[in-house]
Design an enzyme around this catalytic site. Structure first.
Site, short mmCIF file in Angstrom:
data_model
loop_
_atom_site.label_atom_id
_atom_site.label_comp_id
_atom_site.label_asym_id
_atom_site.label_seq_id
_atom_site.Cartn_x
_atom_site.Cartn_y
_atom_site.Cartn_z
N HIS A 48 5.97 9.72 0.95
CA HIS A 48 4.77 10.38 1.48
C HIS A 48 4.54 11.78 0.87
O HIS A 48 3.56 12.43 1.21
CB HIS A 48 4.80 10.53 3.02
CG HIS A 48 4.81 9.22 3.74
ND1 HIS A 48 4.44 9.09 5.05
CD2 HIS A 48 5.15 7.98 3.33
CE1 HIS A 48 4.57 7.82 5.44
NE2 HIS A 48 4.99 7.13 4.40
N ASP A 78 0.84 -1.20 0.00
CA ASP A 78 0.00 0.00 0.00
C ASP A 78 0.87 1.24 0.00
O ASP A 78 2.05 1.20 0.36
CB ASP A 78 -0.95 0.01 1.20
CG ASP A 78 -0.23 0.06 2.54
OD1 ASP A 78 0.79 -0.63 2.70
OD2 ASP A 78 -0.68 0.81 3.44
N ASP A 108 11.93 -2.01 4.10
CA ASP A 108 11.05 -0.83 4.12
C ASP A 108 11.76 0.34 4.82
O ASP A 108 11.12 1.19 5.43
CB ASP A 108 9.74 -1.18 4.84
CG ASP A 108 8.70 -0.08 4.72
OD1 ASP A 108 8.76 0.70 3.75
OD2 ASP A 108 7.82 0.00 5.60
N GLU A 117 -0.08 -1.00 5.88
CA GLU A 117 0.98 -0.42 6.71
C GLU A 117 0.85 1.08 6.86
O GLU A 117 1.08 1.63 7.94
CB GLU A 117 2.36 -0.78 6.12
CG GLU A 117 3.52 -0.57 7.08
CD GLU A 117 4.09 0.84 7.09
OE1 GLU A 117 4.80 1.19 8.04
OE2 GLU A 117 3.80 1.62 6.15
N GLU A 118 0.47 1.75 5.79
CA GLU A 118 0.42 3.22 5.82
C GLU A 118 -0.81 3.76 6.54
O GLU A 118 -0.92 4.97 6.75
CB GLU A 118 0.45 3.79 4.40
CG GLU A 118 1.70 3.44 3.59
CD GLU A 118 2.97 4.16 4.07
OE1 GLU A 118 2.96 4.75 5.16
OE2 GLU A 118 3.97 4.09 3.34
N ASP A 130 8.75 3.65 -1.26
CA ASP A 130 8.00 3.25 -0.06
C ASP A 130 6.65 2.72 -0.45
O ASP A 130 5.70 3.46 -0.55
CB ASP A 130 7.89 4.47 0.87
CG ASP A 130 7.18 4.17 2.18
OD1 ASP A 130 7.02 2.99 2.50
OD2 ASP A 130 6.80 5.13 2.88
#
Ligand code: BES
Ligand code: MN
Ligand code: MN
Length: 470
Positions: free
Chosen positions: A433, A94, A186, A159-160, A125
């Protein structure tokens, strides 16, 4: 042709399949698997299906796309290396949301290669790292017909946004996940793109504060000076949480913080890091944070408290004279060993309730979290990873403390009882991000060789030494 994997057949396979590999990497990046946004649930499912099909194609067995309370987990294994160690390989498929879209140089889900960089949401990421794990396994199976170790792949899609779905899945499937080590790709390299092994990650406590005055906004002329203002009250509460020296003022907040030893401080100090150059690169007029600690200490070994968002009242153009009915803030604390997210939340809630004025209603709600982790530096599997990095990148890795969080890391350690090796390849400044996320393709390519080498190094470990270390 370089032979950093020490296996000419694998090098040949990797050389011959380079173009195909980049096409496949882009294909994965094109699926907008944003876990936080409900409208992308089908994309998360499609990504899981894509990965499962790839695992099967390259020769992984028992591949399944498994339901969780969130997005699916992709599992697959290859367990024919009798007597050899077993590793869990973890990555997440994700990605974070992409707003603000207008700041991207090219659309986030239309990957392009520009000057040796793969540019797309998830390039670093963590889809790029997931993809390089697939390619390493593919190369070994294609060249040798077998792997030197046993592997269990666990690729998650939450995860996010939330730790809960994978936690639940792990708790249910524990028995099925016997292994000697978990390898997580990661994390990233150190400043200057130096190969690195991350030895600690911070934990997280996420909360929301809601301040309610009335049902509807009030005329600030008719009521100003008579009732409290929820936005002002929220500002006072937030201001009380942290002093000007960066010290968090919640009673008990630091109770469980384990201070760095002099030796650990010296190790951080010895890293090639220039605070002024770092400031200039970020582009802020001055760095800030808890006084008495270096930047690397503040980032890797000290807890934080940050407002992530704050809203309430009039936000439009022009003016509107009101006392807002309510005001809100989302805030999070990065935690370090041995802080416990539950205890930190309780401390925050108790303090906010204590200082909240009686003139408004204040509530504090928990929105998530995860525990901090310290991974073993001198574990044989960590040393194997260090040898693999040195053999492929030509430089021994530095050992770093990262400020970010990977909630499942603590579960692998605490619930599955596994040592964790954080072996990641994203370049510093990868804009994870943020708009224009990118992956260094040299890191990606060499990372594939590192993973190949890692499994050979792990296979060569002395069984007794490995068992004794776990
Ligand atoms: N890959 C990052 C974690 C990370 C960040 C490792 C920086 C090393 C350096 C991961 O995908 C991430 O972003 N985690 C979130 C977790 C949070 C939502 C609980 C984070 O750190 O904000
Ligand atoms: Mn990540
Ligand atoms: Mn992330």
């Amino acid at each position: 042709m370089t032979t950093t994997t020490a296996d000419p057949a694998i090098e040949r396979f990797l050389d011959e399949t380079r173009d195909r590999r980049l096409d496949s990497y882009k294909e994965l990046l094109r699926i907008p698997s944003i876990s936080a946004l409900p409208q992308h649930a089908a994309d998360c499912q499609a990504t899981a299906d894509w990965i499962a099909a790839e695992l099967e194609r390259i020769g992984i067995e028992n591949v399944s796309v498994e339901e969780t309370t969130g997005h699916p987990v992709v599992y697959g294994d290859w367990l024919h290396a009798e007597g050899a160690p077993t590793a869990i390989v973890y990555c997440h498929y994700d990605v974070q949301p992409v707003d603000p879209l207008e700041l991207w140089d090219s659309p986030p889900f239309e990957p392009v290669v520009v000057e040796g960089k793969m540019l797309a949401r998830g390039a670093a990421d963590d889809k790029g790292q997931l993809h390089l794990q697939l390619r390493a396994t593919e190369a070994i199976l294609a060249a040798r017909g077998k792997l030197p170790v046993n592997l269990r792949f666990i690729f998650e899609g939450d995860e996010e946004s939330s730790a809960a779905p994978l936690e639940g899945w792990l708790a249910t499937h524990r028995e099925r996940l016997a292994a000697d080590v978990a390898v997580i790709s990661d994390t990233g390299f150190f400043e200057g793109n130096l190969p690195a092994i991350t030895i600690s990650l911070r934990g997280m406590m996420y909360a929301q504060i809601d301040v309610i005055g009335t049902d509807v906004d009030l005329h600030s002329g008719g009521y100003g000076g008579v009732v409290d203002n929820p936005a002002n009250a929220l500002a006072r509460i937030i201001a009380a949480l942290k002093g000007p020296d960066g010290r968090i003022l919640i009673p008990g907040f630091y109770d469980d913080v384990v201070a760095l030893t002099d030796e650990e401080r010296a190790l951080l100090d010895a890293l090639p890091f220039d605070e002024e150059a770092h400031r200039a690169k970020i582009g802020v007029p001055a760095l800030a944070g808890e006084s008495g600690f270096s930047v690397l200490e503040r980032k890797g070994a000290r807890p934080t408290l940050d407002v992530n968002g704050i809203w309430g009242g009039f936000q439009g153009a022009g003016t509107k004279t009101i006392i807002p009915a309510h005001a809100h803030a989302k805030l999070s604390c990065r935690l370090v060993t041995a802080q416990d997210p539950d205890r930190v939340f309780e401390a925050l809630r108790a303090f906010v309730e204590d200082i909240a004025p009686p003139s408004v209603e204040v509530s504090v709600t928990r929105l998530g979290g995860g525990r901090p982790v310290l991974t073993p530096v001198d574990h044989p599997a960590t040393r194997a990873a260090a040898r693999a990095l040195e053999a492929t990148f030509g430089k021994a890795p530095v050992y770093i403390r990262e400020g970010g969080s990977i909630p499942v890391c603590a579960s692998f350690e605490e619930n599955l009882g596994l040592p964790v090796v954080l072996l990641g390849f994203s370049p510093p400044g990868d804009r994870a991000h943020a708009p224009n996320e990118w992956m260094d393709l040299q890191n990606y390519e060499t990372g594939i060789r590192t993973i190949v080498r890692m499994w050979d190094e792990l296979a060569a470990l002395d069984r007794a030494e490995l068992d004794a270390a776990s």
